[in-house]
Design an enzyme around this catalytic site. Structure first.
Site, PDB file in Angstrom:
ATOM      1  N   ARG A   1     -18.019  -2.407 -17.292  1.00  0.00           N
ATOM      2  CA  ARG A   1     -17.552  -3.664 -16.682  1.00  0.00           C
ATOM      3  C   ARG A   1     -16.543  -3.361 -15.588  1.00  0.00           C
ATOM      4  O   ARG A   1     -15.810  -2.379 -15.670  1.00  0.00           O
ATOM      5  CB  ARG A   1     -16.876  -4.558 -17.719  1.00  0.00           C
ATOM      6  CG  ARG A   1     -17.802  -5.079 -18.807  1.00  0.00           C
ATOM      7  CD  ARG A   1     -18.671  -6.227 -18.268  1.00  0.00           C
ATOM      8  NE  ARG A   1     -19.393  -6.889 -19.341  1.00  0.00           N
ATOM      9  CZ  ARG A   1     -20.580  -6.519 -19.802  1.00  0.00           C
ATOM     10  NH1 ARG A   1     -21.195  -5.462 -19.273  1.00  0.00           N
ATOM     11  NH2 ARG A   1     -21.165  -7.191 -20.775  1.00  0.00           N
TER      12      ARG A   1
ATOM     13  N   ASP B   1       0.815  -1.220   0.000  1.00  0.00           N
ATOM     14  CA  ASP B   1       0.000   0.000   0.000  1.00  0.00           C
ATOM     15  C   ASP B   1       0.851   1.274   0.000  1.00  0.00           C
ATOM     16  O   ASP B   1       0.345   2.345  -0.316  1.00  0.00           O
ATOM     17  CB  ASP B   1      -0.924   0.027   1.231  1.00  0.00           C
ATOM     18  CG  ASP B   1      -1.811  -1.196   1.332  1.00  0.00           C
ATOM     19  OD1 ASP B   1      -2.101  -1.798   0.279  1.00  0.00           O
ATOM     20  OD2 ASP B   1      -2.208  -1.558   2.449  1.00  0.00           O
TER      21      ASP B   1
HETATM   22  O1  F6P Z   1      -2.331  -4.065   3.315  1.00  0.00           O
HETATM   23  C1  F6P Z   1      -2.127  -4.835   2.178  1.00  0.00           C
HETATM   24  C2  F6P Z   1      -3.423  -5.302   1.597  1.00  0.00           C
HETATM   25  O2  F6P Z   1      -3.148  -6.008   0.404  1.00  0.00           O
HETATM   26  C3  F6P Z   1      -4.467  -4.214   1.353  1.00  0.00           C
HETATM   27  O3  F6P Z   1      -4.219  -3.469   0.192  1.00  0.00           O
HETATM   28  C4  F6P Z   1      -5.731  -5.031   1.323  1.00  0.00           C
HETATM   29  O4  F6P Z   1      -6.867  -4.284   1.670  1.00  0.00           O
HETATM   30  C5  F6P Z   1      -5.472  -6.094   2.365  1.00  0.00           C
HETATM   31  O5  F6P Z   1      -4.063  -6.205   2.484  1.00  0.00           O
HETATM   32  C6  F6P Z   1      -6.050  -7.451   2.031  1.00  0.00           C
HETATM   33  O6  F6P Z   1      -5.844  -8.292   3.122  1.00  0.00           O
HETATM   34  P1  F6P Z   1      -6.035  -9.865   3.086  1.00  0.00           P
HETATM   35  O7  F6P Z   1      -4.842 -10.446   2.382  1.00  0.00           O
HETATM   36  O8  F6P Z   1      -6.068 -10.247   4.525  1.00  0.00           O
HETATM   37  O9  F6P Z   1      -7.283 -10.156   2.350  1.00  0.00           O
END
Ligand code: F6P
Length: 341
Positions: free
Chosen positions: A265, A127
């Site tokens: 879409r 992120d």
């Molecule tokens: O913080 C990294 C991240 O990939 C975010 O962008 C996303 O919202 C979250 O982790 C997804 O988490 P998980 O792998 O637990 O579904």
């Protein structure tokens, strides 16, 4: 010294390069010994470790995921806590921990350091939302993957004269959306830092369509349209009590279609952004951070994490590193928004 490494939280391309950088520097140059905790804090809480000889890290800088496994275990729950962890470390003869993780992981590492444990951190997040480091490894790879996918959406969108919406990760910040959207030439980039009405998005879509283009919208999962209070979340909370995100593209599509009359879409890129081989940039950054973390251990800089500042790797106290999200500045958004529509 015997150093334990853990990778915790969501995985991220480059984790293995950090491990390799730390182990190669620590073994080859300084004669340290390494073990890995399996599955992040779970392995710490349960004293579940695996030896990391030099042979185990051979060729892994280019490998996605983490050879140690990861989890979103909270080390203060599930029978954990500082005393339990200290007992395990003593029994296993581990002198210090390198914790590779994002905000949740580093916040837990800070609490444990305050309780007397010897921990240094390595920031990790696709992120790119940690304020104390200019870039975090994994972000560049996620942007590359998203850009390639969005380029592909554009060609199929053009064939069908459709509006294509690509949703990318990022939690409460819009870095992946901003960079991938700019790279792919999106007609609108929607990020959590900027509230925009559906009417305005519809105008951008119609403008692009009027020029004979297939409108391309890149939306960050944490984007909050003007008529909503908080980010769309339909999958409950994670183990740290944070809402799981994803799905805003599916909310926007019918609204945009109704307003513009253009067939629309959606594609939610999801975890593909975190998988596979890291880019060369991420491998280099991750390797440097791993090597620097060993240096922090040798110096006894407990309660600090290594961070990228400009082109240098520096040490930052957990205290200063945590609690502040690195959001997309207004002027970066405005710069991109000049090209919307
Ligand atoms: O913080 C990294 C991240 O990939 C975010 O962008 C996303 O919202 C979250 O982790 C997804 O988490 P998980 O792998 O637990 O579904």
């Amino acid at each position: 010294m015997k150093i334990g490494i853990l990778t915790s939280g969501g995985d991220c391309p480059g984790l293995n390069a950090v491990i390799r950088g730390a182990v190669l520097k620590g073994i080859a140059l300084q004669g340290h010994e390494f073990v890995g905790f399996r599955d992040g804090w779970r392995g710490v809480v349960q004293g579940d470790v695996v030896d990391i000889p030099r042979s185990l890290v051979r060729g892994i800088a280019k490998q996605g995921g983490t050879i140690l496994g990861t989890s979103r275990t909270n080390p203060f729950e599930n029978g954990g806590g500082p005393d339990v962890i200290k007992d395990h470390l003593q029994r296993l003869g581990i002198d210090a921990i390198i914790a590779i993780g994002g905000e949740g992981t580093l916040a837990a590492a800070k609490r444990l350091t305050d309780a007397g444990l010897r921990i240094v951190g390595v920031p990790k997040t696709v992120d790119n939302d940690l304020d104390a480091t200019d870039y975090s490894f994994g972000f560049d790879t996620a942007v590359h993957i998203a850009t390639e996918a969005i380029d592909r959406l554009r060609t199929t969108g053009e064939s069908h004269h459709r509006c294509m919406i690509a949703e990318v990760m990022g939690r409460h910040v819009g870095w992946i959306a901003l960079h991938a959207g700019m790279a792919a030439g999106a007609h609108a980039i929607l990020i959590p830092e900027q509230k925009v009405s559906v009417e305005r998005i519809g105008q951008w879509v119609k403008e692009a369509h009027a020029r004979g283009r297939a409108p391309l919208v890149v939306v960050a999962e944490g984007f909050v349209p003007e008529h909503m209070e908080s980010p769309h979340s339909e999958r409950g909370l994670d183990t740290f009590g944070r809402p799981r995100m994803g799905g805003i593209a599916d909310q926007l599509a019918p609204e945009l279609e109704a307003r513009t009359g253009i067939e629309t879409r959606t594609t939610i890129l999801g975890h593909v952004q975190r998988g596979g081989v890291p880019t060369a940039y991420d491998r280099v950054l991750a390797t440097r951070l791993g090597m620097a973390a060993v240096h922090s251990v040798v110096e006894g800089r407990w309660g600090s994490m290594v961070a990228l500042k400009g082109t240098d790797i520096e040490q930052v106290d957990f205290q200063a590193a945590l609690g502040k999200l690195k959001v997309v500045p207004q002027k970066r958004y405005e710069e991109a928004a000049v090209l919307f529509g």
